[in-house]
Write a protein that holds these residues in place. Structure first.
Motif, short mmCIF file in Angstrom:
data_model
loop_
_atom_site.label_atom_id
_atom_site.label_comp_id
_atom_site.label_asym_id
_atom_site.label_seq_id
_atom_site.Cartn_x
_atom_site.Cartn_y
_atom_site.Cartn_z
N LEU A 86 0.83 -1.21 0.00
CA LEU A 86 0.00 0.00 0.00
C LEU A 86 0.86 1.26 0.00
CD1 LEU A 86 -2.87 -0.94 2.50
CD2 LEU A 86 -3.10 -0.47 0.05
N ASN A 106 -5.49 4.09 -12.44
CA ASN A 106 -6.49 3.05 -12.16
C ASN A 106 -5.85 1.73 -11.76
OD1 ASN A 106 -8.90 4.35 -12.39
ND2 ASN A 106 -9.04 4.07 -14.63
N LYS A 109 -4.78 2.03 -8.29
CA LYS A 109 -5.96 1.97 -7.42
C LYS A 109 -6.39 0.50 -7.21
CE LYS A 109 -10.55 3.95 -7.21
NZ LYS A 109 -11.62 3.87 -8.21
N GLU A 110 -6.37 -0.26 -8.30
CA GLU A 110 -6.73 -1.68 -8.20
C GLU A 110 -5.79 -2.41 -7.24
OE1 GLU A 110 -9.18 -3.40 -9.36
OE2 GLU A 110 -10.05 -2.12 -10.93
N LYS A 112 -4.13 -1.20 -4.78
CA LYS A 112 -4.44 -0.82 -3.40
C LYS A 112 -5.71 -1.51 -2.89
CE LYS A 112 -4.17 3.56 -2.36
NZ LYS A 112 -4.30 5.02 -2.53
N GLU A 113 -6.72 -1.56 -3.75
CA GLU A 113 -7.98 -2.18 -3.33
C GLU A 113 -7.80 -3.68 -3.03
OE1 GLU A 113 -11.13 0.90 -5.41
OE2 GLU A 113 -10.90 -1.14 -6.22
N ILE A 114 -7.02 -4.34 -3.88
CA ILE A 114 -6.83 -5.79 -3.65
C ILE A 114 -6.03 -6.00 -2.35
CG2 ILE A 114 -5.84 -7.92 -4.55
CD1 ILE A 114 -6.18 -6.65 -7.40
N LEU A 116 -5.90 -4.12 0.26
CA LEU A 116 -6.80 -3.85 1.39
C LEU A 116 -7.77 -5.00 1.60
CD1 LEU A 116 -7.63 -0.06 1.01
CD2 LEU A 116 -6.62 -1.18 3.02
N ASP A 117 -8.26 -5.53 0.50
CA ASP A 117 -9.21 -6.64 0.56
C ASP A 117 -8.55 -7.87 1.23
OD1 ASP A 117 -11.64 -8.01 -0.12
OD2 ASP A 117 -10.52 -9.03 -1.68
N GLU A 120 -8.22 -7.22 4.97
CA GLU A 120 -9.48 -7.32 5.72
C GLU A 120 -9.96 -8.74 5.90
OE1 GLU A 120 -12.17 -4.81 3.60
OE2 GLU A 120 -11.11 -3.02 4.27
N LYS B 81 -5.77 -13.18 -5.74
CA LYS B 81 -5.67 -11.72 -5.55
C LYS B 81 -4.23 -11.23 -5.74
CE LYS B 81 -9.59 -11.67 -2.39
NZ LYS B 81 -9.94 -11.78 -0.95
#
Lengths: 122, 122
Positions: A86, A106, A109-110, A112-114, A116-117, A120, B81
């Protein structure tokens, strides 16, 4: 004591489902709901010493699972690594100038989202 | 059969250490070294039926751990992922022109290395 609560809490997150029902409940009451041994004993209608024995056996079991599987350690290692991903993704994002194309942003961004996913869901 | 071997192999990777020594050895001999029940029985000096019973109990135990902890599923989800993170990082890398600074490329390289490191250690 605080450290122990956190430690048992983590172990319980990972291995709680492997405990017997009674062990599970007693760990929950003692460490998560902060009841005393006497209070737990009253609720479950067993002696304070009985509660203590089950609690100790449950804790030993949690530590022994961690010795064998090391999931908490792995989880903490992965957490550090994903946070680094991240960090790097954020740095790249900052350094991309406004003129640099939106597609690159983009992709970042992807990433980072993965990351974070994964963080979590572990 | 092949699918079952792969499935048991994965479960064994994650939960093998939670089996008894005898269960562990028999799963290893049958699924990893491809010995027959009779051959295993001969080596361990127990009946073919005895081997079969231990094998079944060991398999049930592996499936039951997966039901409770879901580590194999989580591992496979994370693998997908992390591969996506690698894909996106590769795309960013390709799209960065030669003039774009080397620091950005280094950050992307770090992201890829960490993602690979997590993949390998899980």
């Amino acid at each position: 004591m605080y450290e122990k609560v956190v430690e048992i809490g983590l172990l319980f997150d990972f291995y709680g489902k492997l405990l017997s029902e009674r062990q599970y409940i007693i760990i929950e009451m003692y460490y998560l709901h902060d009841l005393s041994l006497a209070e737990i004993g009253e609720q479950l209608k067993i002696s304070r010493q009985g509660v203590y024995d089950i609690l100790k056996r449950a804790e030993d079991k949690l530590y022994s699972y961690e010795d064998k599987l090391g999931l908490v350690k792995k989880f903490q290692d992965n957490k550090k690594k994903l946070k680094k991903i991240l960090d790097y993704a954020n740095k790249v994002n900052e350094e991309l100038t406004a003129e640099q194309n939106g597609e690159l942003k983009n992709h970042i961004k992807e990433i980072k989202e993965i990351a974070l996913d994964i963080l979590e869901k572990n």
